[in-house]
Design a protein around this motif. Structure first.
Motif, PDB file in Angstrom:
ATOM      1  N   GLN A 101     -35.699  15.255 -11.671  1.00 30.22           N
ATOM      2  CA  GLN A 101     -35.057  14.121 -11.003  1.00 30.22           C
ATOM      3  C   GLN A 101     -36.004  12.947 -10.785  1.00 30.22           C
ATOM      4  N   HIS A 102     -37.181  12.976 -11.429  1.00 32.72           N
ATOM      5  CA  HIS A 102     -38.174  11.944 -11.120  1.00 32.72           C
ATOM      6  C   HIS A 102     -37.740  10.561 -11.594  1.00 32.72           C
ATOM      7  N   ARG A 103     -36.981  10.475 -12.686  1.00 31.18           N
ATOM      8  CA  ARG A 103     -36.577   9.155 -13.179  1.00 31.18           C
ATOM      9  C   ARG A 103     -35.553   8.497 -12.263  1.00 31.18           C
ATOM     10  N   ILE A 104     -34.713   9.302 -11.670  1.00 32.63           N
ATOM     11  CA  ILE A 104     -33.664   8.751 -10.809  1.00 32.63           C
ATOM     12  C   ILE A 104     -34.150   8.600  -9.374  1.00 32.63           C
ATOM     13  N   ASN A 105     -34.856   9.606  -8.896  1.00 29.48           N
ATOM     14  CA  ASN A 105     -35.184   9.654  -7.471  1.00 29.48           C
ATOM     15  C   ASN A 105     -36.651   9.387  -7.148  1.00 29.48           C
ATOM     16  N   GLY A 106     -37.465   9.111  -8.158  1.00 30.29           N
ATOM     17  CA  GLY A 106     -38.856   8.764  -7.885  1.00 30.29           C
ATOM     18  C   GLY A 106     -39.665   9.881  -7.267  1.00 30.29           C
ATOM     19  N   THR A 107     -39.499  11.103  -7.778  1.00 30.80           N
ATOM     20  CA  THR A 107     -40.175  12.258  -7.183  1.00 30.80           C
ATOM     21  C   THR A 107     -41.490  12.616  -7.877  1.00 30.80           C
ATOM     22  N   ARG A 108     -41.922  11.818  -8.850  1.00 28.67           N
ATOM     23  CA  ARG A 108     -43.168  12.152  -9.543  1.00 28.67           C
ATOM     24  C   ARG A 108     -44.371  12.209  -8.593  1.00 28.67           C
ATOM     25  N   PRO A 109     -44.499  11.295  -7.618  1.00 28.55           N
ATOM     26  CA  PRO A 109     -45.623  11.430  -6.675  1.00 28.55           C
ATOM     27  C   PRO A 109     -45.612  12.763  -5.931  1.00 28.55           C
ATOM     28  N   ALA A 110     -44.429  13.274  -5.636  1.00 26.86           N
ATOM     29  CA  ALA A 110     -44.346  14.574  -4.960  1.00 26.86           C
ATOM     30  C   ALA A 110     -44.844  15.691  -5.874  1.00 26.86           C
ATOM     31  N   VAL A 111     -44.569  15.580  -7.175  1.00 31.30           N
ATOM     32  CA  VAL A 111     -45.058  16.574  -8.133  1.00 31.30           C
ATOM     33  C   VAL A 111     -46.580  16.522  -8.202  1.00 31.30           C
TER      34      VAL A 111
END
Length: 212
Positions: A101-111
């Motif tokens: 969901q990183h592209r939609i919700n911007g969760t890459r920093p959490a990863v």
């Protein structure tokens, strides 16, 4: 007195307001999702470093070194073996969810945060795992059925490795288990098919004479 707005101008203003509102809502939703992603990452890390998991790590490490007390039986060690293995499986599942969901919700920093906090633990235990597993199987005199969980653990190791490198020793164990499982399933399927054919061949023929 301000000039009155015609219907066209009113429609344009309304459309602009709707677009701005949608952008604000999307930004807010993305921000909330990003915060939820960090909460998930922190939760996974907290579980990995909890007192319960620390107990599992302690028992497994003492068992690996041969310094555990006599009351830590192989059954107890096996329970802790799976407890820690399932912790890594949960991290993999959470990481996969955040990645998807990183592209939609911007969760890459959490990863990235999750990887930074857990990668050392994952790497260290991956390199100890086969030693613990081999000793545990020898002490119990039976194989450990952990094909899917162990494969997930190795996938997690690959996901945090810069070159997506899996541990060959764990890969070999998983492949051997998979081969045995597939052979067992094929054997069971052949036995079932043979039994079905035998039952069909011995079934009574229908009465065509009309007499009892």
């Amino acid at each position: 007195m301000l000039p009155s707005m015609n219907s066209t101008n009113t429609a344009l203003v309304s459309a602009s307001i709707a677009v701005i509102s949608a952008c604000i809502a999307a930004y807010t939703t993305r921000g909330n999702s990003a915060r939820a992603g960090f909460e998930l990452a922190r939760s996974l890390f907290n579980n990995l470093t909890s007192a319960n998991t620390a107990k599992s790590r302690g028992i497994l490490e003492r068992y690996r070194r041969g310094t555990g007390p006599t009351d830590e039986t192989s059954d107890i060690v096996l329970d802790q073996y799976f407890n820690l293995l399932w912790q890594f499986e949960q991290i993999h599942a959470g990481r996969q969810s955040l990645n998807q969901q990183h592209r939609i919700n911007g969760t890459r920093p959490a990863v990235r945060y999750l990887d930074a906090m857990t990668s050392w633990h994952i790497s260290e235990w991956a390199h100890r795992w086969l030693e613990i597993r081999t000793r545990l199987e020898a002490d119990r005199g039976e194989s450990i059925d952990d094909e899917h969980s162990l494969d997930t653990f190795n996938q997690l190791l690959a996901s945090i490795h810069p070159k997506h490198w899996r541990l060959p020793s764990l890969e070999a164990v998983v492949n051997a288990q998979r081969l045995r499982r597939e052979e067992r399933e094929q054997r069971e399927r052949r036995e079932w098919e043979g039994q079905s054919r035998r039952q069909a061949s011995t079934a009574p023929l229908p009465n065509r004479t009309g007499t009892p």
